[in-house]
Design an enzyme around this catalytic site. Structure first.
Site, mmCIF file in Angstrom:
data_model
loop_
_atom_site.group_PDB
_atom_site.id
_atom_site.type_symbol
_atom_site.label_atom_id
_atom_site.label_comp_id
_atom_site.label_asym_id
_atom_site.label_seq_id
_atom_site.Cartn_x
_atom_site.Cartn_y
_atom_site.Cartn_z
ATOM 1 N N HIS A 275 23.388 -14.271 -13.359
ATOM 2 C CA HIS A 275 22.731 -14.314 -12.048
ATOM 3 C C HIS A 275 21.230 -14.021 -12.153
ATOM 4 O O HIS A 275 20.540 -13.923 -11.148
ATOM 5 C CB HIS A 275 23.418 -13.296 -11.125
ATOM 6 C CG HIS A 275 23.084 -13.436 -9.682
ATOM 7 N ND1 HIS A 275 22.419 -12.464 -8.969
ATOM 8 C CD2 HIS A 275 23.311 -14.450 -8.796
ATOM 9 C CE1 HIS A 275 22.258 -12.852 -7.711
ATOM 10 N NE2 HIS A 275 22.789 -14.050 -7.584
ATOM 11 N N LYS A 277 17.129 -14.293 -12.831
ATOM 12 C CA LYS A 277 16.036 -15.244 -12.616
ATOM 13 C C LYS A 277 14.856 -14.750 -13.435
ATOM 14 O O LYS A 277 14.195 -13.775 -13.055
ATOM 15 C CB LYS A 277 15.632 -15.336 -11.141
ATOM 16 C CG LYS A 277 16.684 -15.962 -10.242
ATOM 17 C CD LYS A 277 17.613 -14.938 -9.682
ATOM 18 C CE LYS A 277 18.604 -15.586 -8.719
ATOM 19 N NZ LYS A 277 19.759 -14.720 -8.441
ATOM 20 N N ASP A 282 4.480 -17.256 -22.861
ATOM 21 C CA ASP A 282 3.655 -16.756 -23.978
ATOM 22 C C ASP A 282 3.811 -15.251 -24.216
ATOM 23 O O ASP A 282 2.978 -14.652 -24.900
ATOM 24 C CB ASP A 282 2.177 -17.075 -23.745
ATOM 25 C CG ASP A 282 1.889 -18.572 -23.844
ATOM 26 O OD1 ASP A 282 2.755 -19.307 -24.364
ATOM 27 O OD2 ASP A 282 0.820 -18.996 -23.388
ATOM 28 N N HIS A 453 17.418 -13.624 1.393
ATOM 29 C CA HIS A 453 17.986 -13.682 0.047
ATOM 30 C C HIS A 453 17.319 -12.667 -0.876
ATOM 31 O O HIS A 453 17.682 -12.526 -2.034
ATOM 32 C CB HIS A 453 17.832 -15.097 -0.532
ATOM 33 C CG HIS A 453 18.609 -15.330 -1.773
ATOM 34 N ND1 HIS A 453 18.028 -15.392 -3.028
ATOM 35 C CD2 HIS A 453 19.944 -15.493 -1.976
ATOM 36 C CE1 HIS A 453 18.957 -15.604 -3.943
ATOM 37 N NE2 HIS A 453 20.128 -15.668 -3.340
ATOM 38 N N LYS A 455 16.247 -9.284 -2.787
ATOM 39 C CA LYS A 455 16.927 -8.090 -3.285
ATOM 40 C C LYS A 455 15.843 -7.053 -3.549
ATOM 41 O O LYS A 455 15.218 -7.042 -4.609
ATOM 42 C CB LYS A 455 17.694 -8.388 -4.568
ATOM 43 C CG LYS A 455 18.683 -9.576 -4.449
ATOM 44 C CD LYS A 455 18.066 -10.865 -4.843
ATOM 45 C CE LYS A 455 19.057 -11.982 -5.035
ATOM 46 N NZ LYS A 455 19.892 -12.326 -3.932
ATOM 47 N N ASP A 460 9.156 5.623 0.010
ATOM 48 C CA ASP A 460 8.104 6.654 0.034
ATOM 49 C C ASP A 460 6.734 6.149 -0.412
ATOM 50 O O ASP A 460 5.931 6.932 -0.947
ATOM 51 C CB ASP A 460 8.515 7.856 -0.832
ATOM 52 C CG ASP A 460 9.745 8.570 -0.290
ATOM 53 O OD1 ASP A 460 10.114 8.314 0.870
ATOM 54 O OD2 ASP A 460 10.334 9.371 -1.037
#
Length: 535
Positions: A275, A277, A282, A453, A455, A460
């Site tokens: 899952h 991404k 480089d 979508h 996450k 603080d």
């Protein structure tokens, strides 16, 4: 104007031309071949299930004998489940079918529990992790400075380093992207600058404006000698891309592979999806977040209203952790994995930047719930507030207690959810937690323009996590995931600003609103909680 500014301006113009080109070319969909691989996979799985069913029927005359044996076995299996090192909610979710359907439940559990595939993958991943240790040395000065600055943040850093060998860095620039389209454009600009290698690891790739634009650059770079690797999860070949798509990329000079392609064999490791991404360029630049390579993520097409997603870019030494994460996954299924990982590691260092950065991965194979533990740290260490964005809210008892406990001690806990869901069953299930959280003082919001979508955790004005890890069982316990933990990084101010701006587009959920939801939908959510860990 400096040379760097002139180069950037030229690249901006080049990106404009590229986007014009792919938009004129049109969005190319992949035809879903009904009688192709997808159909055959489903058919073979159904055949296997049917064989199991008819085998049971064939020996029905021995049903009393089988029943007595199964009862004994179910008691043994329940004992095994209770003593497993897994989340208690998983134990309950397994005990119910084992007790209710002794034959089917027991055989299913034993089939899953004693498969060799996950154990072999775990052994291979452990070997690769050990090989990466010399490449991810912890700078002791950085570590000591963090300890002097904030003991709580240091403890989180110590956990990630001691348990999983992910170092904390203080010489990395961070940049936050509040929507997918902004991150997409920046990705194209950075890809155009690639000189040595490009690593891409994504859960979803789908033909369209976003992927076509990226692919044009990847082809061009591969022709110029840049090493390009692309890896995507096997769920893509199930419905989005043809199974032979890696060969097509290889013909363009791009190394490509599918992680755990869906195959027509009942196997538990098929449940452990990649899952993540990750884009690494480089060894100097890395991107992560919730944004996959498909057009809904940049609002070029509309599926569930406006798509709200977020991401982050790193520049500096912390990119090394993402490079190692990618190389581990790339080599996980290789018979003869590569050895010279060091050539991809950034040696030069930037000047010390504001704040600290820890990229980290989470694996379903190591019995370490890293993603959830970092979230626990943020919640439990918070003094003033914890703001959360998540598309799904399917949580275990420990997370519920942490959220409610923090709210009860006066921490301002806010959770932004979608108002237009992508999966209705997950939405009904998420809403089943609302009243319990609201009663404890947690504020629940739904994003009225569409689907969230992102996450994201921020706390603080000094701690934040951006990555691929949802607040649901699949992300926290079953999938390969990644994220970035940031402490006092410059981009945290931008994250806070974006969260507050997003709140203005949200509706506050009250108990009165919840009880106006149709009874059937509320009941479905409650029933689904029985099997939530297995969804």
């Amino acid at each position: 104007m400096s040379k760097i500014e002139e180069d950037d301006e030229r690249l901006e113009e080049k990106i404009d031309d590229l986007l014009d080109y792919v938009k004129k070319k049109g969005r190319r969909g992949i035809a879903k071949v009904i009688f192709g691989r997808t159909f055959m996979t489903i058919l073979m799985l159904l055949i296997q299930l049917a064989l199991i069913y008819f085998t049971v029927l064939k020996y029905e005359q021995y049903s009393v004998f089988f029943y007595l044996i199964s009862m004994v076995m179910s008691v043994v299996v329940v004992f095994l489940i209770i003593n497993e090192e897994i989340n208690p909610m998983y134990k309950l979710a397994w005990i119910i079918p084992v007790v209710a359907m002794p034959v089917f439940g027991t055989l299913t559990y034993l089939f899953i529990r004693f498969q060799p595939g996950p154990a072999l993958m775990r052994k291979r991943l452990d070997t690769l992790s050990r090989e990466m240790v010399p490449l991810l040395e912890q700078n002791e000065e950085t570590r000591n400075n963090l300890e002097k600055t904030d003991k709580d943040a240091f403890n989180t850093a110590r956990y990630l380093n001691a348990t999983l060998n992910y170092p904390v860095y203080d010489n990395t620039v961070t940049e936050y992207f509040p929507v997918g389209e902004k991150m997409f454009r920046r990705m194209l600009l950075e890809l155009e600058k690639a000189e040595k290698f490009i690593f891409m690891e994504y859960f979803i790739i789908e033909n369209g404006i976003m992927w076509d634009a990226v692919l044009e650059i990847l082809k061009s770079k591969a022709q110029k000698g840049v090493e390009v690797r692309v890896m995507y999860d096997g769920t893509c070949c199930f419905k989005l891309l043809p199974y032979s798509y890696p060969k097509k990329l290889q013909e363009m000079g791009i190394q490509a592979k599918i992680f755990s392609p869906i195959v027509p064999v009942l196997s538990i490791h098929q449940n452990n999806r990649d899952h993540r991404k990750i884009l690494v360029i480089d060894g100097k630049v890395a991107f992560t977040g919730g944004i996959n390579l498909a057009d809904e993520y940049i609002n070029e097409i509309e599926r569930f209203g406006h798509w709200k997603d977020t991401g982050v870019m790193l520049k500096g030494e912390a990119v090394n952790s993402f490079t190692c994460m990618f190389l581990q996954m790339w080599n996980l299924g290789e018979k003869e994995p590569e050895k010279d990982f060091g050539k991809y590691i950034l040696k030069e260092q930037l000047q010390k930047q504001k704040g600290y950065v820890i990229p980290y991965g989470d694996s379903p194979l190591d019995k370490e719930n890293t993603g959830e533990q970092v979230y626990f740290d943020i919640i439990n260490q918070a003094k003033d507030y914890v703001y959360i964005m998540t598309p799904y809210l399917i949580v275990d008892n420990e997370m519920m207690m942490a959220l409610k406990g923090a709210a009860k001690r006066g921490v301002d806990i806010r959770i932004i959810m979608p108002h237009i869901p992508d999966k209705k069953y997950a939405f009904y299930l998420a809403r089943s937690y609302y009243v319990e959280l609201i009663n404890a003082g947690v504020k629940i919001y739904e994003y009225e323009p569409g689907f969230v979508h992102s996450k994201l955790f921020v706390s603080d004005n000094e701690k934040a996590v951006v990555g691929s890890i949802n607040l649901d069982y699949r992300s926290l316990f079953l999938h390969f995931e990644c994220a970035v933990y940031m402490y006092q990084s410059e981009c945290i101010e931008h994250i806070c600003r974006d969260y507050n701006e997003t709140l203005e587009k949200c509706m506050l959920i009250t108990k009165e609103y919840y009880y106006k939801i149709p009874v059937v939908k509320r009941l479905v959510g409650r029933i689904l909680r029985l099997i939530a860990p297995l969804m």
